[in-house]
Design a protein around this motif. Structure first.
Motif, PDB file in Angstrom:
ATOM      1  N   SER A  78     -24.692 -13.627  -5.319  1.00 46.35           N
ATOM      2  CA  SER A  78     -25.209 -12.982  -6.535  1.00 46.35           C
ATOM      3  C   SER A  78     -26.694 -12.691  -6.390  1.00 46.35           C
ATOM      4  N   TYR A  79     -27.422 -13.645  -5.816  1.00 41.92           N
ATOM      5  CA  TYR A  79     -28.856 -13.433  -5.622  1.00 41.92           C
ATOM      6  C   TYR A  79     -29.101 -12.272  -4.658  1.00 41.92           C
ATOM      7  N   VAL A  80     -28.356 -12.278  -3.556  1.00 42.95           N
ATOM      8  CA  VAL A  80     -28.528 -11.217  -2.558  1.00 42.95           C
ATOM      9  C   VAL A  80     -28.218  -9.851  -3.162  1.00 42.95           C
ATOM     10  N   SER A  81     -27.141  -9.773  -3.948  1.00 42.85           N
ATOM     11  CA  SER A  81     -26.756  -8.500  -4.574  1.00 42.85           C
ATOM     12  C   SER A  81     -27.811  -8.021  -5.564  1.00 42.85           C
ATOM     13  N   ALA A  82     -28.441  -8.974  -6.264  1.00 42.12           N
ATOM     14  CA  ALA A  82     -29.441  -8.619  -7.276  1.00 42.12           C
ATOM     15  C   ALA A  82     -30.807  -8.297  -6.666  1.00 42.12           C
ATOM     16  N   HIS A  83     -30.966  -8.572  -5.364  1.00 41.43           N
ATOM     17  CA  HIS A  83     -32.251  -8.318  -4.697  1.00 41.43           C
ATOM     18  C   HIS A  83     -32.000  -7.541  -3.409  1.00 41.43           C
ATOM     19  N   PRO A  84     -31.623  -6.284  -3.530  1.00 38.77           N
ATOM     20  CA  PRO A  84     -31.270  -5.484  -2.348  1.00 38.77           C
ATOM     21  C   PRO A  84     -32.412  -5.272  -1.372  1.00 38.77           C
ATOM     22  N   SER A  85     -33.635  -5.511  -1.793  1.00 41.90           N
ATOM     23  CA  SER A  85     -34.753  -5.340  -0.867  1.00 41.90           C
ATOM     24  C   SER A  85     -34.936  -6.557   0.038  1.00 41.90           C
ATOM     25  N   THR A  86     -34.245  -7.651  -0.266  1.00 40.75           N
ATOM     26  CA  THR A  86     -34.314  -8.834   0.589  1.00 40.75           C
ATOM     27  C   THR A  86     -33.395  -8.624   1.796  1.00 40.75           C
ATOM     28  N   ILE A  87     -33.941  -8.806   2.973  1.00 37.47           N
ATOM     29  CA  ILE A  87     -33.171  -8.612   4.208  1.00 37.47           C
ATOM     30  C   ILE A  87     -32.467  -9.911   4.572  1.00 37.47           C
ATOM     31  N   ASP A 317     -40.926  -4.282   9.395  1.00 40.28           N
ATOM     32  CA  ASP A 317     -41.582  -3.002   9.668  1.00 40.28           C
ATOM     33  C   ASP A 317     -40.598  -1.848   9.484  1.00 40.28           C
ATOM     34  N   LYS A 318     -39.387  -2.010  10.009  1.00 39.18           N
ATOM     35  CA  LYS A 318     -38.375  -0.954   9.871  1.00 39.18           C
ATOM     36  C   LYS A 318     -38.013  -0.752   8.407  1.00 39.18           C
ATOM     37  N   HIS A 319     -37.917  -1.861   7.685  1.00 31.32           N
ATOM     38  CA  HIS A 319     -37.568  -1.786   6.274  1.00 31.32           C
ATOM     39  C   HIS A 319     -38.652  -1.067   5.476  1.00 31.32           C
ATOM     40  N   SER A 320     -39.902  -1.379   5.782  1.00 32.16           N
ATOM     41  CA  SER A 320     -41.017  -0.754   5.068  1.00 32.16           C
ATOM     42  C   SER A 320     -41.067   0.745   5.310  1.00 32.16           C
ATOM     43  N   SER A 321     -40.780   1.149   6.558  1.00 32.80           N
ATOM     44  CA  SER A 321     -40.867   2.572   6.884  1.00 32.80           C
ATOM     45  C   SER A 321     -39.650   3.347   6.414  1.00 32.80           C
ATOM     46  N   ALA A 322     -38.486   2.641   6.281  1.00 32.14           N
ATOM     47  CA  ALA A 322     -37.255   3.329   5.898  1.00 32.14           C
ATOM     48  C   ALA A 322     -37.022   3.337   4.397  1.00 32.14           C
ATOM     49  N   PRO A 324     -36.383   1.003   0.534  1.00 31.56           N
ATOM     50  CA  PRO A 324     -35.590  -0.120   0.031  1.00 31.56           C
ATOM     51  C   PRO A 324     -34.127  -0.078   0.446  1.00 31.56           C
ATOM     52  N   GLN A 325     -33.560   1.126   0.657  1.00 27.72           N
ATOM     53  CA  GLN A 325     -32.140   1.184   0.981  1.00 27.72           C
ATOM     54  C   GLN A 325     -31.846   0.615   2.357  1.00 27.72           C
ATOM     55  N   ALA A 326     -32.861   0.423   3.184  1.00 28.27           N
ATOM     56  CA  ALA A 326     -32.639  -0.019   4.559  1.00 28.27           C
ATOM     57  C   ALA A 326     -31.987  -1.378   4.629  1.00 28.27           C
ATOM     58  N   ALA A 327     -32.197  -2.212   3.624  1.00 29.31           N
ATOM     59  CA  ALA A 327     -31.649  -3.573   3.671  1.00 29.31           C
ATOM     60  C   ALA A 327     -30.226  -3.634   3.181  1.00 29.31           C
ATOM     61  N   GLY A 328     -29.705  -2.531   2.676  1.00 34.91           N
ATOM     62  CA  GLY A 328     -28.392  -2.583   2.042  1.00 34.91           C
ATOM     63  C   GLY A 328     -27.305  -3.141   2.911  1.00 34.91           C
ATOM     64  N   SER A 329     -27.158  -2.615   4.145  1.00 36.43           N
ATOM     65  CA  SER A 329     -26.059  -3.073   4.998  1.00 36.43           C
ATOM     66  C   SER A 329     -26.287  -4.502   5.450  1.00 36.43           C
ATOM     67  N   ALA A 330     -27.552  -4.884   5.639  1.00 34.61           N
ATOM     68  CA  ALA A 330     -27.831  -6.242   6.087  1.00 34.61           C
ATOM     69  C   ALA A 330     -27.593  -7.258   4.994  1.00 34.61           C
ATOM     70  N   SER A 331     -27.628  -6.812   3.753  1.00 34.60           N
ATOM     71  CA  SER A 331     -27.482  -7.756   2.656  1.00 34.60           C
ATOM     72  C   SER A 331     -26.067  -7.831   2.111  1.00 34.60           C
ATOM     73  N   SER A 332     -25.192  -6.939   2.579  1.00 34.34           N
ATOM     74  CA  SER A 332     -23.836  -6.928   2.035  1.00 34.34           C
ATOM     75  C   SER A 332     -23.123  -8.227   2.328  1.00 34.34           C
ATOM     76  N   ALA A 333     -22.232  -8.619   1.454  1.00 35.50           N
ATOM     77  CA  ALA A 333     -21.551  -9.899   1.604  1.00 35.50           C
ATOM     78  C   ALA A 333     -20.182  -9.842   0.979  1.00 35.50           C
ATOM     79  N   PRO A 334     -19.215 -10.558   1.578  1.00 34.45           N
ATOM     80  CA  PRO A 334     -17.896 -10.590   0.982  1.00 34.45           C
ATOM     81  C   PRO A 334     -17.858 -11.548  -0.181  1.00 34.45           C
ATOM     82  N   SER A 335     -16.860 -11.403  -1.034  1.00 32.91           N
ATOM     83  CA  SER A 335     -16.667 -12.385  -2.094  1.00 32.91           C
ATOM     84  C   SER A 335     -16.276 -13.716  -1.476  1.00 32.91           C
ATOM     85  N   PRO A 336     -16.454 -14.833  -2.172  1.00 29.45           N
ATOM     86  CA  PRO A 336     -16.021 -16.125  -1.619  1.00 29.45           C
ATOM     87  C   PRO A 336     -14.557 -16.095  -1.211  1.00 29.45           C
TER      88      PRO A 336
END
Length: 343
Positions: A78-87, A317-322, A324-336
């Protein structure tokens, strides 16, 4: 990097093995704050985080049958989903599949096609899902071109039980296996294991002791039960690693081939922190992949701290240049529930 906050979510054992306190001190000297995340407390109050590095293997495995672990995993997601800019290093779906040897061995078996030019392969294997399959295992062994001796490993690739393995020398001894598990043809490799540690776009190869050679083909030898930690740790000393005959030194793995393997696995897994166990076939000198490990211990990698911090800097650095959407795939997670179904 000044002012960046990196959260670590690790078990006590992993925290000690990594020496997180020393890493935090190292990062502090580079203007990076390391924060230990307590999953039992609200994550919002512990953030914000620019990057979260985690090894939630215990929680993911326990979530299959433990409601408290399910809730901890749900809170984290839930935290990861609510903070998509977190890698997130690394994505939970990728990590989850490596907890399941059925899934990781399917990935390994595909390497033969994609890396054929580098003479990289993985031994044939057979998935055993339940005890109801026991009567037909010999047929499966033959159909999948497995050859004795066979090495048997648990399906779940995490926890102390995952290191309990066995060597099976005949069809009669197949009764010794305990499903769910995988059977894999044993490849003679001169008692040398090469552990490849991956940290982003860098990798390091460390030599470890391993199982000795055994005669090929079925024989009446009884099943050997062993713990892989007792065989392949740097300080390991076991009768199972002592070669019975004079064994000429095998060539080390080709650095170009290992680099090609790492590139392929990084692309397939979508991960940055993992390990690969490889051996050299004594007859063909083929580079043979036998296991993939989540966020390993990195023992014997003196550059680990600097490599990890360098990778953190790189993804930020890649995230900053790309954007906020850059972290999307890295932050995706399955349900429990989805995470549990993969095990």
């Amino acid at each position: 990097m000044s002012g960046r906050r990196v959260g670590f979510c690790l078990s006590d054992k992993k925290r000690r093995r990594m020496n997180l306190d020393a890493f935090a001190e190292f990062c502090e000297g580079h203007g990076v704050e390391v924060v230990e995340i307590d999953l039992s407390q609200p994550l919002g109050a512990q953030g914000p985080f620019d990057v979260i590095i985690h090894k939630l293997s215990d929680v993911i495995v326990e979530a299959e049958h433990n409601s408290q672990s399910q809730q901890l995993l749900a809170n984290f997601q839930s935290y990861v989903s609510a903070h998509p800019s977190t890698i997130l290093l690394d994505p939970l779906p990728a990590m989850t599949q490596l907890l399941d040897r059925f899934a990781s061995y399917r990935i390994m078996s595909e390497l033969h096609n994609s890396l054929r030019d580098w003479r990289i392969c993985s031994p044939p294997y057979l998935e055993i899902h339940s005890a109801t399959e026991l009567p037909s295992i010999q047929q499966g062994v033959t159909a999948q071109n497995l050859s004795f001796p066979l090495i048997c490993k648990t399906r779940v690739a995490h926890g102390s039980l995952s290191h309990e393995m066995s060597l099976i020398f005949s069809a009669d001894s197949l009764a010794d296996i305990r499903p769910p598990c995988v059977l894999q043809s044993f490849v003679n490799h001169g008692a040398v294991l090469h552990k490849v540690f991956v940290v982003g776009d860098r990798h390091y190869c460390v030599e470890r002791p391993s199982l000795k050679n055994f005669p090929s083909g079925p024989c009446d030898r009884k099943t050997i039960f062993f713990n892989s930690h007792q065989v392949s740790k740097p300080e390991s000393s076991s009768d199972l690693t002592a070669l019975d005959e004079e064994m000429p030194c095998l060539p080390p793995p080709s650095s170009e081939a290992v680099a090609a393997l790492v590139r392929e696995l990084r692309a397939q897994l979508g991960m940055a922190l993992f390990g690969v166990d490889v051996i050299i076939n004594i007859h063909t000198h083929t580079l043979t992949v036998i296991d993939i490990n989540i966020f390993p211990g990195y023992e014997g990698v003196p550059q680990f701290f600097s490599s990890l911090l360098s990778h953190i800097e790189s993804v930020l650095d890649k995230h900053s240049s790309a954007g906020p959407q850059a972290a999307g795939s890295a932050s995706s997670a399955p349900s429990p529930a989805a995470a549990s179904r993969l095990l």
